[in-house]
Scaffold this active site. Structure first.
Site, mmCIF file in Angstrom:
data_model
loop_
_atom_site.group_PDB
_atom_site.id
_atom_site.type_symbol
_atom_site.label_atom_id
_atom_site.label_comp_id
_atom_site.label_asym_id
_atom_site.label_seq_id
_atom_site.Cartn_x
_atom_site.Cartn_y
_atom_site.Cartn_z
ATOM 1 C CB SER A 14 8.420 5.401 -3.874
ATOM 2 O OG SER A 14 8.659 4.912 -2.571
ATOM 3 C CG HIS A 39 6.300 9.083 -3.140
ATOM 4 N ND1 HIS A 39 5.076 9.735 -3.122
ATOM 5 C CD2 HIS A 39 6.155 8.017 -2.312
ATOM 6 C CE1 HIS A 39 4.250 9.088 -2.333
ATOM 7 N NE2 HIS A 39 4.870 8.042 -1.816
ATOM 8 C CG ASP A 41 6.673 5.846 0.577
ATOM 9 O OD1 ASP A 41 5.567 6.416 0.496
ATOM 10 O OD2 ASP A 41 7.217 5.274 -0.385
ATOM 11 C CG MET A 43 6.096 3.668 6.079
ATOM 12 S SD MET A 43 6.185 1.992 5.436
ATOM 13 C CE MET A 43 6.074 2.316 3.666
ATOM 14 C CG HIS A 72 2.791 8.623 1.359
ATOM 15 N ND1 HIS A 72 2.701 7.449 0.639
ATOM 16 C CD2 HIS A 72 1.661 8.688 2.105
ATOM 17 C CE1 HIS A 72 1.570 6.833 0.942
ATOM 18 N NE2 HIS A 72 0.930 7.561 1.830
ATOM 19 C CG MET A 74 1.911 5.741 4.674
ATOM 20 S SD MET A 74 2.819 4.626 3.603
ATOM 21 C CE MET A 74 4.180 5.687 3.163
ATOM 22 C CG MET A 143 -2.691 5.001 -0.394
ATOM 23 S SD MET A 143 -1.000 5.354 -0.902
ATOM 24 C CE MET A 143 -0.237 3.729 -0.821
ATOM 25 C CG ASP A 181 2.186 5.426 -3.356
ATOM 26 O OD1 ASP A 181 2.956 4.572 -3.842
ATOM 27 O OD2 ASP A 181 2.392 5.996 -2.264
HETATM 28 C C1 DX5 Z 1 3.575 1.934 -0.124
HETATM 29 C C2 DX5 Z 1 4.261 3.239 -0.401
HETATM 30 C C3 DX5 Z 1 4.660 3.368 -1.811
HETATM 31 C C4 DX5 Z 1 5.654 2.318 -2.256
HETATM 32 C C5 DX5 Z 1 5.244 1.891 -3.620
HETATM 33 O O1 DX5 Z 1 3.128 1.881 1.157
HETATM 34 O O2 DX5 Z 1 3.445 4.336 -0.081
HETATM 35 O O3 DX5 Z 1 5.100 4.659 -2.141
HETATM 36 O O4 DX5 Z 1 6.969 2.758 -2.290
HETATM 37 O O5 DX5 Z 1 5.995 0.801 -3.987
HETATM 38 P P1 DX5 Z 1 5.738 0.014 -5.330
HETATM 39 O O6 DX5 Z 1 5.832 0.990 -6.459
HETATM 40 O O7 DX5 Z 1 6.833 -1.003 -5.324
HETATM 41 O O8 DX5 Z 1 4.363 -0.610 -5.232
HETATM 42 ZN ZN ZN Z 2 4.032 6.376 -0.881
#
Ligand code: DX5
Ligand code: ZN
Length: 235
Positions: A14, A39, A41, A43, A72, A74, A143, A181
């Site tokens: 990620s 991956h 993220d 947000m 992903h 969010m 998650m 994840d």
């Molecule tokens: C969290 C994200 C993850 C994040 C995971 O909200 O969706 O993809 O990057 O990070 P680690 O591997 O550090 O827990």
């Molecule tokens: Zn993620």
């Protein structure tokens, strides 16, 4: 039914834990390190209490690697962004079940745009939420932290959900991938894989390490370790 260790495990770093001042280089480094997927993220500061980036960044780094992009989302109202993330180069788009009133419509929208579809479930969200959309799905993202930040501890109570998802997918004979994840590292990976995951998303455990190749290798090795050799084998 035996849950156990499926075929080959895919490692999905990620970029949340990468150096944001040079994301193009970072995704290239991940590919050279042997990663299988990138991956990303996204947000929005509403669905989760953090902000990252949008389709512009996805597009900017697309040409720096040939690896598939799993985006992903969010965000609230993910339907407003799907078209743009697919245009930007997202190969698989993951929406949160908790953010979708019309989940089946949104998953169809993703596939109709030519991408693969994924649904993420927060730790408190039951697997039954997606029971009636399994035919519309290519990936389930379980998650194992409450989303929003990297570097959080793995929540072990999601392990039964991973097992249940694997059994459900096998029983229905579906080709849905099961990704996990949050808090994935060499300690937690053996349990996660044993429970039935086939994609490991990892931020801190890959981009947080100085040697990416070693980090990916160690994660892959941990994923193929018999559980009895793992440091926490109780859950
Ligand atoms: C969290 C994200 C993850 C994040 C995971 O909200 O969706 O993809 O990057 O990070 P680690 O591997 O550090 O827990
Ligand atoms: Zn993620």
């Amino acid at each position: 039914m035996r849950v156990g260790r499926p075929h080959s495990i895919k490692i999905a770093p990620s970029i949340l834990s990468a150096d944001f001042s040079k994301l193009g280089d970072e995704v290239r480094r991940a590919e050279e390190a042997g990663a299988d997927i990138i991956h990303l993220d996204i947000m929005d500061g509403h669905f989760v209490p953090n902000l990252t980036f949008g389709p512009i960044i996805v597009k900017a780094i697309r040409s720096h690697t040939k690896l598939p992009f799993h985006v992903h989302l969010m965000v609230e109202k993910p339907e407003d962004y799907i078209e743009r993330v697919v245009e930007a180069g997202g190969d698989l788009v993951i929406v949160h079940a908790e953010a979708c009133t019309h989940l089946q419509r949104i998953l169809s929208m993703i596939r109709n745009l030519g991408a693969r579809s994924g649904v993420a479930l927060n730790p408190a969200t039951p697997l039954t939420t997606i029971e009636y959309v399994l035919d519309d799905l290519d990936l389930i993202l379980i998650m194992s932290v409450n989303p929003g930040f990297g570097g959080q501890d793995f929540i072990p109570s999601v392990l039964p959900k991973i097992r249940r998802a694997r059994r459900r997918v096998m029983k229905r004979g579906l080709k849905i991938e099961i990704a996990v994840d949050g808090g994935v590292n060499v300690e937690t990976a053996p349990k996660i894989v044993e429970a039935g995951a086939d994609v490991l998303v990892a931020g801190t455990a890959v981009f947080g390490k100085p040697d990416l190749k070693k980090a990916v290798q160690e994660l892959r090795e941990a994923a193929s370790k018999p559980l009895k050799h793992a440091s926490h084998s109780k859950t």
